[in-house]
Design an enzyme around this catalytic site. Structure first.
Site, PDB file in Angstrom:
ATOM      1  N   LYS A 253       0.858  -1.191   0.000  1.00 37.07           N
ATOM      2  CA  LYS A 253       0.000   0.000   0.000  1.00 37.07           C
ATOM      3  C   LYS A 253       0.890   1.237   0.000  1.00 37.07           C
ATOM      4  O   LYS A 253       1.972   1.230   0.612  1.00 37.07           O
ATOM      5  CB  LYS A 253      -0.854  -0.074   1.276  1.00 37.07           C
ATOM      6  CG  LYS A 253      -1.901   1.000   1.472  1.00 37.07           C
ATOM      7  CD  LYS A 253      -2.647   0.698   2.791  1.00 37.07           C
ATOM      8  CE  LYS A 253      -3.764   1.646   3.101  1.00 37.07           C
ATOM      9  NZ  LYS A 253      -4.513   1.250   4.325  1.00 37.07           N
TER      10      LYS A 253
ATOM     11  N   SER B 160      -9.489   1.110   3.586  1.00 42.17           N
ATOM     12  CA  SER B 160      -8.689   1.946   2.717  1.00 42.17           C
ATOM     13  C   SER B 160      -7.686   1.176   1.854  1.00 42.17           C
ATOM     14  O   SER B 160      -7.195   1.733   0.878  1.00 42.17           O
ATOM     15  CB  SER B 160      -7.938   2.985   3.555  1.00 42.17           C
ATOM     16  OG  SER B 160      -7.004   2.349   4.396  1.00 42.17           O
TER      17      SER B 160
ATOM     18  N   SER C 185      -9.248  -1.539   7.580  1.00 43.89           N
ATOM     19  CA  SER C 185      -8.746  -1.236   6.238  1.00 43.89           C
ATOM     20  C   SER C 185      -8.015  -2.374   5.527  1.00 43.89           C
ATOM     21  O   SER C 185      -7.694  -2.260   4.354  1.00 43.89           O
ATOM     22  CB  SER C 185      -7.826  -0.016   6.286  1.00 43.89           C
ATOM     23  OG  SER C 185      -8.597   1.153   6.384  1.00 43.89           O
TER      24      SER C 185
END
Lengths: 96, 481
Positions: free
Chosen positions: B78, B153, B177
């Site tokens: 990420k 996320s 997330s």
């Protein structure tokens, strides 16, 4: 509670932000924030008398490392990331 | 042989170690798949194709090494994990051109284990969101249906794994997330115990809640990835000294006799009919396998969303004070003084959801409201943690839904923060309590055909037990990818 726009604008200022200059957009943000704060008010129903706050979930952590000199990232590489630098310094507008 | 990009991480690792395939072949296959799927899915913010191939060539020259269990495996991280020399944006305009001078500890450990980072995946700006629509650089689409969100996320990480761009990726989980996007994209994902993985070099959102962990197509793949990065770190004072187990060697435990607690407040929440249908069948399957399901009440859970958003926003408001236009990132022009420079840089380059949360957090921490909001939320946090401890003392694990909805249409909640925050009810409390939780797919919705997932929640540092149970659950609920 409801969060009025004036209070919300003061809070934004504390956070070094400002509200949208467009009055409609500013009113919308204030309304959204007030809605969120209102939803948070459910916390008032919780019986927390005598309950200590919990700021971090676990006690058993590594803690600080020994205070010994070591190498981190190169100062030059870090300084180079500044939007503006002067020699060994980060540059900002003159304040005095 | 099956197409290389479709191999699970564990299968690929075996073929790489035995030199049946080379690192260049494996990395090349992932990059080719990425190139083919990325125009539609848009899971990645930066693709490091040339660098990845160069690293793969160097690995091939040196040869595989059993001491490097991820040797030659193409992975994504990420875009909140700092990568030396490779742009790291946190999906924010503020960090649009930020090139870190050092690697996050997770990235360093992945490289040491032989992994090759092929891309940085998309997210909601600074990980604030549950749909990846709040990325400053455009949305990511769900590979199951491109008009749907991938969750967030860590939506880019989940979409990338589900699109077979790589066999695994790393995300972060502050309030769900990792688990929620894994669920919406049909992957497995684990949020480890708070402190299990070093946060050094991860762009901070809420430091007492943030924890990094893997997403992959199989439970064992997640176990192997976690084993490579877990453990104490002298650069993260909140990392734990608790011993790391050999997660990759976990063996499936029998489901018969397993006692699972079902928090009534989560199971009786407003679940979409698709989710309800899959989860009802799942509970039936579990009972058929001899699992004992015990419902219990968890009264503090009704305060979860409020407590979480107060605490996470408060921590965010202090953490994000560092974005001041002075030391790195972007600076907005202007002829005014220092205060104006701060305000204009933050206002210009931080997105609307991030600014909203900073204001909310600043409010909760400000004089006059600190006791009523921040302190109150922190007290409720203790109630939630204690309720979890009590519940987990009476069973092996807790079992809960991950998301009340399957992947929803892009744009559906973008203008309704209160409803949107409420969608996180199932995942937030695990972060408040600092517990480990493994999300895994339970099946596809009967009408919409979209993945529905469950999460298994354990006592602190019981990741090994989670993986053992997760492997058994994976046999009961076949993987979707």
């Amino acid at each position: 509670m409801t969060l009025d726009q004036k209070t919300a604008e003061r809070i934004a200022e504390l956070a070094r932000l400002h509200f949208d200059k467009d009055p409609a957009a500013a009113a919308r943000l204030a309304k959204e924030l007030s809605g969120i704060v209102k939803a948070m008010d459910i916390l008032n129903e919780a019986d927390v008398a005598g309950v200590e706050p919990l700021y971090s979930p676990l006690a058993e952590v590594a803690g600080p490392r020994p205070d010994e000199p070591g190498r981190g990232a190169e100062p030059e590489a870090l300084l180079d990331q500044a939007p503006e630098r002067v020699g060994r310094f980060f540059a900002v507008p003159k304040i005095i | 042989m099956t197409e290389l990009h479709k191999l699970t991480l564990t299968e690929a690792a075996r073929l790489l170690q035995s030199r049946e395939i080379s690192a260049v072949e494996m990395v090349g296959a992932s990059l080719a798949r990425l190139e083919a799927t990325e125009p539609l899915i848009q899971a990645c913010l930066t693709v490091a194709g040339e660098e990845a191939l160069a690293e793969a060539r160097a690995l091939d020259q040196a040869g595989p090494d059993p001491a490097r269990p991820l040797w030659g495996l193409p992975l994504t991280v990420k875009d909140v994990f700092l990568t030396k020399g490779l742009r790291t944006t946190a999906a924010s305009r503020y960090l649009e051109n930020y090139i870190p001078a050092y690697d996050a500890r997770v990235v360093e450990r992945l490289r040491r284990a032989g992994a090759v980072i092929i891309a940085k995946t998309n997210l909601d700006e600074f990980a604030m969101g549950n749909s990846t629509e709040f990325s400053a650089f455009g949305l990511t689409r769900n590979p199951w249906n491109p008009i749907k969100v991938p969750g967030g996320s860590s939506g880019g990480a989940a979409a990338s794994v589900a699109a077979y761009q790589s066999p695994g990726g790393f995300g972060t989980d502050t309030g769900g997330s990792i688990r929620q996007p894994a669920c919406l994209c049909g992957c497995a994902g684990i949020k480890p115990t708070y402190g299990r993985v070093s946060r050094y070099g991860i762009v901070a959102f809420a430091s007492s809640l943030d924890q990094a962990g893997p997403l992959a197509r199989r439970v064992r793949d997640c176990a192997c990835l976690l084993a490579a990065v877990a453990g104490p770190d002298e650069r993260d004072a909140t990392s734990s000294l608790h011993p790391v187990e050999n997660y990759g060697a976990a063996a499936a435990r029998p489901l018969a006799g397993l006692k699972l607690g079902l928090p009534r407040e989560l199971w009786s929440a407003n679940l979409d009919p698709e989710v309800r249908s899959v989860l009802k069948a799942a509970l039936h399957t579990l009972e058929g396998a001899g699992t004992k399901l015990v419902e219990f009440s968890f009264p503090s859970l009704k305060y979860t969303v409020a407590a979480y958003y107060v605490l996470a926003s408060s921590e965010a408001s202090t953490n994000l004070a560092r974005y001041d236009g002075v030391r790195y990132g972007r600076r907005a022009g202007g002829s005014g003084g220092l205060a104006e420079l701060y305000v204009s840089s933050r206002q210009s380059f931080l997105g609307p959801e991030v600014r909203r949360r900073i204001i909310l957090g600043t409010f909760a921490l400000s004089s006059g409201y600190y006791e009523a909001y921040f302190q109150k939320a922190a007290r409720v946090r203790r109630l939630i943690r204690d309720d979890y401890a009590r519940a987990l003392a009476g069973c092996d694990f807790l079992l809960a839904p991950v998301s009340p909805l399957p992947a929803w249409d892009l744009g559906r909640f973008i203008d309704d923060p209160v409803t949107n925050y409420g969608l996180d009810l199932m995942t937030l409390s695990v972060n408040l309590a600092g517990l480990p939780a493994l999300a895994f797919p339970a099946g596809l919705g009967p009408t919409g055909g979209l993945p529905v997932g469950l999460q298994l929640i354990a006592r602190p540092f019981e990741e090994m037990a989670l993986f053992s149970a997760g492997l058994a659950l994976e046999e009961a609920f076949p993987p979707l990818l």
